[in-house]
Design a protein around this motif. Structure first.
Motif, short mmCIF file in Angstrom:
data_model
loop_
_atom_site.label_atom_id
_atom_site.label_comp_id
_atom_site.label_asym_id
_atom_site.label_seq_id
_atom_site.Cartn_x
_atom_site.Cartn_y
_atom_site.Cartn_z
N ARG A 173 -6.50 1.51 1.09
CA ARG A 173 -6.01 0.56 0.10
C ARG A 173 -5.27 1.29 -1.03
N THR A 174 -5.81 2.44 -1.43
CA THR A 174 -5.17 3.20 -2.51
C THR A 174 -3.81 3.75 -2.06
N ASP A 181 -1.27 0.92 -1.77
CA ASP A 181 -0.87 0.44 -3.08
C ASP A 181 0.10 1.40 -3.75
N THR A 203 3.61 1.21 -2.00
CA THR A 203 4.40 0.02 -2.31
C THR A 203 4.89 0.01 -3.75
N ARG A 204 4.27 0.80 -4.62
CA ARG A 204 4.67 0.83 -6.03
C ARG A 204 5.71 1.92 -6.33
N LEU A 231 -2.46 -4.50 3.23
CA LEU A 231 -3.50 -4.74 2.24
C LEU A 231 -4.33 -5.97 2.61
#
Length: 382
Positions: free
Chosen positions: A175-176, A179, A182-183, A199
């Protein structure tokens, strides 16, 4: 009528004594009758009787002898039967006492098994101290079975806890990483869409693991119970779920009078939450949802009904099995109602589901009231 083994033993021993006594009484009757028949008027005594050779006098003596025989035999039967009845009653009572003493270890085994079945406390043992007989062998066998079951349940609990921990770690890392990816400033729309899908999949796996862990933990009996108002717990859960209900255009109808149960706070909230989520998820657009709490004597009830799809009556029992879903339903993991049943049983409660007319499901959970559970426990401690 419930005929216990103790009563059967007493009846058997009393019946055997009765049959033996009747046979002995009949034998004494025959022997005594024969004795009287040959010795009612001794042959050496009859010639000494004055006038015995005369026919009238001899008939009188013989008649008196026959009456004496009949009286003696009647007295034997009357007194013998009375004595036999008294002795049989005493034998039955003695057999009842002896059978109760002999079966006391068996009752101990039964009581221990009943307590373990109701409390799921596998640490208790019979620990019967007595001669090396069949009862001792039965008690030791039962203790060995409890020890193996306790070891199996403890191994299962450790496995679930370790597996959940091992699975959570990589999912958290995934998940990290997703994330962060995608950022990034150079992440394109395709990367962001792929990250969102990953996700979502990651969240589904995390929910599945949490559900399995909750299901495993709630299989054990709850020992630390506190008074909780089921109406307050339900109201709190409905406030959190109201946005989801509004989004699904589901109309909520609530009737929540006070209903205080003896329960674990975390597990009780999870039970209500699972039922509300299930009723919202499996409802139709523009449908309705009814939630009711009720206190009846020693129990409290929580009832939830919705206007979902039609459910056949023969399918309601299987809805509480893990991973079971209706053929027309592919949402969720099929653990919600399984967790509800496990939590209800851990609180010595009940749960049942019934099809609702026109479609939907009505689920009713019954739990022991706090006053019925905690007050007797407080009196025992004091």
């Amino acid at each position: 009528m419930n005929v216990t083994i103790r009563l059967r033993f007493a009846l058997l021993y009393g019946g055997l004594f009765l049959v033996t006594g009747l046979a002995l009484l009949a034998l004494n009757y025959v022997l005594f009758r024969n004795y009287l028949r040959h010795n009612s008027a001794p042959t050496w005594f009859k010639p000494l009787l004055v006038g015995y050779n005369s026919e009238p006098f001899r008939r009188t003596v013989d008649r008196r002898a026959a009456e004496y025989q009949a009286d003696a035999l009647g007295s034997l039967l009357t007194q013998g039967t009375t004595a036999l009845a008294l002795v049989v009653i005493a034998a039955f009572g003695l057999a009842w006492l002896v059978a109760g003493r002999a079966l006391r270890p068996v009752h101990q085994v039964t009581e221990t098994a009943r307590r373990v079945a109701h409390s799921s406390d596998l640490s208790e043992r019979i620990a019967h101290h007595g001669p090396a007989d069949d009862i001792k062998e039965l008690a030791d066998t039962f203790d060995g079975m409890l020890a193996r079951l306790a070891h199996a349940f403890e191994s299962q609990r450790r496995f679930v806890a370790n597996a959940s921990h091992e699975l959570r770690t990589p999912l958290t890392i995934n998940r990290t990483l997703i994330d962060v990816a995608t950022r990034r400033a150079d992440a394109g729309d395709d990367i962001k869409q792929l990250g969102a899908a990953l996700l979502e999949s990651n969240r589904d796996l995390e929910q599945l693991i949490e559900g399995l862990l909750t299901l495993a933990d709630s299989e054990h009996s709850v020992l630390d119970k506190t008074p909780l108002d089921l109406a307050d717990v339900t109201e709190h859960t409905l406030k959190q779920k109201s946005p989801e209900a509004d989004e699904a255009r589901v109309a909520l109808h609530r009737t929540l009078p006070p209903a205080v149960a003896a329960a674990d706070p975390v597990l009780l909230e999870r039970l209500v939450q699972n039922l509300v989520e299930n009723a919202i998820r499996h409802n139709r657009p523009g449908g309705e949802l009814w939630v009711t709490t009720e206190a009846t004597g020693d129990h409290v009830r929580f009832t939830i009904a919705n206007t979902g799809p039609v459910v056949a009556a023969h399918e309601t029992a299987s809805l509480f099995e893990p991973f079971h879903r209706l053929a027309t339903d592919r949402s969720g993991h099929g653990l919600g109602l399984s967790i509800v049943r496990a939590i209800a049983h851990a609180h010595d409660g009940t749960v049942r589901a019934e099809p609702k007319d026109g479609g939907g499901l009505t689920v009713t959970v019954g739990l022991p009231a706090a006053e019925a559970v905690l007050a007797p426990a407080h009196r025992r401690r004091s």
